[in-house]
Structures are given as structure tokens and as C-alpha cells.
Design an enzyme around this catalytic site. Structure first.
Site, PDB file in Angstrom:
ATOM      1  N   ARG A 163       0.573   1.505  -0.125  1.00  0.00           N
ATOM      2  CA  ARG A 163       1.738   2.280  -0.005  1.00  0.00           C
ATOM      3  C   ARG A 163       1.669   3.277   1.157  1.00  0.00           C
ATOM      4  O   ARG A 163       2.193   4.389   1.156  1.00  0.00           O
ATOM      5  CB  ARG A 163       1.909   3.224  -1.224  1.00  0.00           C
ATOM      6  CG  ARG A 163       2.167   2.339  -2.564  1.00  0.00           C
ATOM      7  CD  ARG A 163       3.459   1.682  -2.591  1.00  0.00           C
ATOM      8  NE  ARG A 163       3.879   1.191  -3.866  1.00  0.00           N
ATOM      9  CZ  ARG A 163       3.273   0.021  -4.257  1.00  0.00           C
ATOM     10  NH1 ARG A 163       2.290  -0.722  -3.740  1.00  0.00           N
ATOM     11  NH2 ARG A 163       3.738  -0.174  -5.701  1.00  0.00           N
ATOM     12  N   SER A 236       7.618   3.917  -9.455  1.00  0.00           N
ATOM     13  CA  SER A 236       6.319   4.548  -9.786  1.00  0.00           C
ATOM     14  C   SER A 236       6.316   6.154  -9.292  1.00  0.00           C
ATOM     15  O   SER A 236       6.613   6.117  -8.025  1.00  0.00           O
ATOM     16  CB  SER A 236       5.320   3.820  -9.072  1.00  0.00           C
ATOM     17  OG  SER A 236       5.250   2.556  -9.621  1.00  0.00           O
ATOM     18  N   GLU A 340       3.445   9.139  -5.420  1.00  0.00           N
ATOM     19  CA  GLU A 340       3.895   7.807  -4.690  1.00  0.00           C
ATOM     20  C   GLU A 340       5.151   8.081  -3.991  1.00  0.00           C
ATOM     21  O   GLU A 340       5.384   7.552  -2.680  1.00  0.00           O
ATOM     22  CB  GLU A 340       3.389   6.673  -5.560  1.00  0.00           C
ATOM     23  CG  GLU A 340       3.783   5.389  -4.869  1.00  0.00           C
ATOM     24  CD  GLU A 340       4.948   4.660  -5.002  1.00  0.00           C
ATOM     25  OE1 GLU A 340       5.177   3.593  -4.022  1.00  0.00           O
ATOM     26  OE2 GLU A 340       5.926   4.975  -5.628  1.00  0.00           O
TER      27      GLU A 340
END
Ligand code: EPU
Length: 345
Positions: A163, A236, A340
Site C-alpha cells: 500500500r 480497509s 491505511e
């Protein structure tokens, strides 16, 4: 063409549906438009957003929000096994996946139904069901604000990680605006079915078309994740933490004390002796799955997602929910969760 708006409302431009505004909002539909913008005179800071599906505005934004509407999909050398494709940063990511799966091209199918645009997907190296976008990206074309020119990075120059990429981290964060992304897809079958949930959904049968995988992934996502068109969220909220063996054994010890010996902690090998543990599992073990926290909640079907299910949560409500979750996981398991989602201060 460039379109400029002052004091622009952002509620429809972020999937958490935070009711905030920005001092200036600029849309453009060609890479060359960026050359015409004098970045020094814009309200600062400057923030690029795609679908606004992975960020949390915490207040009215005092600067400029830039949004790409560069929309093209160009197939370069049709006929080869490997198909290079150049895609404008403003193309809706799932429209691209739908189109390439429709053409029988392999590579993007596991990433079906991920919200957002192609540019944002390449900034944050989106991933799902065992595939990350970096696996099929060959290069990224940008406008360099500092040097006022076009620059192309090969995949290896993008510092891709879980990510993350060079476009998301200092010192380059904010310097490069992605205008298009180069992919390399395959005509030859390249099914990626290693992810347990996907393998189970396919019944152990090797798929013969990317469309088959796309359909299973869509079913799985729809069963577990909120539809951003219906419930505000940013997918998320936390990254899955990567633990040392000592940290992992501590987590396992806490679980064993509570549930007895046969209560395994789900985990994946993260290399270098480290183990990745699903944050959703840690959160669920804290009894927070489905928990209402003010006007926000931990999503009832996937504990990794914080939702603005009331539709009226403020940034404070979401930040408060984040704090409740991180504190609980830290207290119970001594594990620190990191967001995130990009939090815009
Ligand atoms: N689990 C729980 N409780 C839950 C949900 C999951 O205990 O409420 C445990 C289960 O053991 C399950 C494991 O967590 O087997 C993994 O769950 P899941 O397959 O749903 O994946 P995840 O690790 O929670 C990651 C990505 C998702 C991506 C899925 C599928 C991150 C931060 N999230 O979630 O990405 O869709 O894998 O590949 O890595 C996103 O980035 O916004 C996103 C949704």
C-alpha cells in the site's frame, strides 16, 4: 480543459462523505493542462484526489484539490502475448478491469470492484486477493511540479511496497502528479488463485478466463465490504500489521489464555522472519466488530472497515472510532495499528 471552482463542497468527492470544503477545486482532462497551472499562486497545500475513496478529510481543506479527468485506454501492441496498455489517471479503475477482463486479458481480474481511479490506484499500490497493482504496472507517467515537465518512471523506480510507493512518501510526495499508468497484461492464461478465500470460492477449479475470477471476486467483495455508493467508508481503515516472531507469540499467548490451546492466530509469511496478521482479526478479538462508536461504526461484516453508516458522521466521529480501535488493540495485544487510509490534516 481546466475547470476551477472556489469554496468547493467535497461531500460528493470523498467516499467517507465528510461534509467539508476546499478553498479551490481544479479539474483537468489533459496532461498538458497541468503546464498551464501556476502552482506557486494556488491556495496551499495542493492535494491530488482520484475517487476520494482512500482518504479522510479531518476539516475544511485550506488548499487546492486537483482532480484528473484524463480518460483514455490505449492498447499499444495488440497481437503479442503481452499487451502494453496506457491508461489515463482519471479512468475509473473498475471500468478498466471490466474492459480488460472483457477482452480476455489477464492481470487485473483479482482487483475487481476496488473503488477509485487509476492514478490513485497506482499511488497507493492497491491490492486484493493475492495481487497488487504493481504486479502488472510497467511504468507511471507524471507531471513534475518542481521541474515543470513530464517524467516517466519505470516500475522499479516507483518504490512499490505494501500500500505504498514513492508518490505517497517523502521526499517525493506532492511533487509528481500521475497523468497515466502503463500496464502489461497477458493474453496467455495467468490465473492467480493462491488466496485461500478465492481458491475456495472457485471450488479448486482452475479458471479459464479472467472474467471467471472477476465474478468470484465481485461476489466476495459484495458479501464482505460496504458498497461505497450506499454506506460511507474508505475500505480497509488500517494496514495489516507485520509482526516479529516475539510480537506474534505474544498475540498467540493472549488468544490462548482467553480461548484455550486450539485457537490459532491467522497469519501470512511476510519474509525476513516476520508475520503479517489480519488487523480485522485483532479488532474482532477486541469485541469491536459491528460496534457503534458515536455516529460511526466498525463494519459488521469486516472489522477492518470503519463506516459512516449514519451518513452524518463528522471527521471527529471517524477519528474517535479510529482511536477506540487502536487503543483496544494496543491494550489487548500490544500491537500498534497504522491507518491505511490517508488522513488529511
Ligand atoms: N478476519 C476476521 N474478522 C473480520 C474479517 C477478517 O477475523 O471481520 C480475518 C479472517 O481470518 C480472514 C482474514 O482476516 O481470513 C483476512 O480477511 P480478508 O480476506 O477479508 O482480508 P483482509 O486482510 O482483512 C485485505 C485488504 C483488503 C482486500 C482483502 C482481500 C488490507 C489493509 N486490506 O483485507 O483491501 O480486499 O485483503 O484481499 O491489506 C482495502 O485496501 O481497502 C481493502 C479492502
Amino acid at each position: 480543459m481546466i475547470k476551477t471552482f472556489d469554496n468547493f463542497p467535497l461531500k460528493e468527492k470523498n467516499s467517507f462523505r465528510m461534509d467539508v470544503s476546499c478553498a479551490r477545486y481544479i479539474e483537468y482532462d489533459k496532461a498538458d493542462d497541468l503546464k498551464e497551472i501556476d502552482f506557486n499562486t494556488l491556495p496551499q497545500p495542493v492535494l491530488c484526489i482520484g475517487g476520494g475513496s482512500n482518504l479522510l478529510f479531518t476539516a475544511d481543506f485550506p488548499g487546492t484539490v486537483l482532480h484528473s479527468k484524463i480518460k483514455f485506454v490505449k492498447y499499444v501492441d495488440v497481437g503479442l502475448d503481452e499487451i502494453p496498455i496506457a491508461v489515463g489517471a482519471g479512468v475509473t479503475f473498475d471500468e478498466l478491469v471490466k474492459e480488460t477482463c472483457g477482452h480476455g486479458l489477464w492481470g487485473l481480474e483479482n482487483l475487481s470492484l476496488i473503488p477509485g481511479d487509476v492514478g490513485g490506484a497506482a499511488v497507493q499500490n492497491i491490492g486484493a486477493y493475492g495481487v497488487e497493482i504493481k504486479d502488472v504496472v510497467s511504468g507511471v507517467v507524471c507531471y513534475d511540479i518542481q521541474e515543470k515537465k513530464k517524467v516517466t518512471f519505470k516500475k522499479d523506480e516507483c518504490a512499490y511496497a505494501y500500500r505504498s510507493s514513492r508518490f505517497k512518501e517523502a521526499p517525493d510526495k506532492g511533487r509528481y502528479i500521475i497523468t497515466s499508468v502503463l500496464f502489461r497484461l497477458s493474453r496467455k492464461a495467468r490465473p492467480q488463485c493462491g488466496y485461500q478465500g478465492l481458491c475456495d470460492a472457485l471450488g479448486g477449479i482452475e479458471p479459464t478466463s479472467p472474467q471467471q475470477i472477476r465474478e468470484e471476486v465481485i461476489k466476495m467483495r459484495q458479501a464482505k465490504l460496504p458498497d461505497p455508493a450506499v454506506i460511507g467508508s474508505a475500505g480497509s481503515f488500517f494496514k495489516n500489521p507485520v509482526l516479529t516472531m516475539d510480537q506474534f507469540l505474544h498475540v498467540a499467548g493472549v488468544a490462548e489464555k482467553e480461548h484455550g490451546e486450539h485457537f490459532p492466530v491467522p497469519h501470512y509469511d511476510a519474509g525476513l522472519g516476520m508475520l503479517k496478521v489480519p488487523a480485522a482479526w485483532l479488532i474482532e478479538q477486541c469485541g469491536l466488530k459491528g460496534k457503534r462508536i458515536g455516529q460511526a461504526a466498525v463494519y459488521e461484516k469486516q472489522a477492518l472497515v470503519i463506516v459512516n453508516d449514519s451518513g452524518s458522521a463528522s471527521p471527529e466521529d471517524i477519528l474517535n472510532a479510529m482511536e477506540v480501535v487502536t487503543n483496544s488493540v494496543r491494550e489487548k495485544f500490544s500491537v500498534s495499528l497504522t491507518p491505511e487510509v490517508e488522513i488529511i490534516q
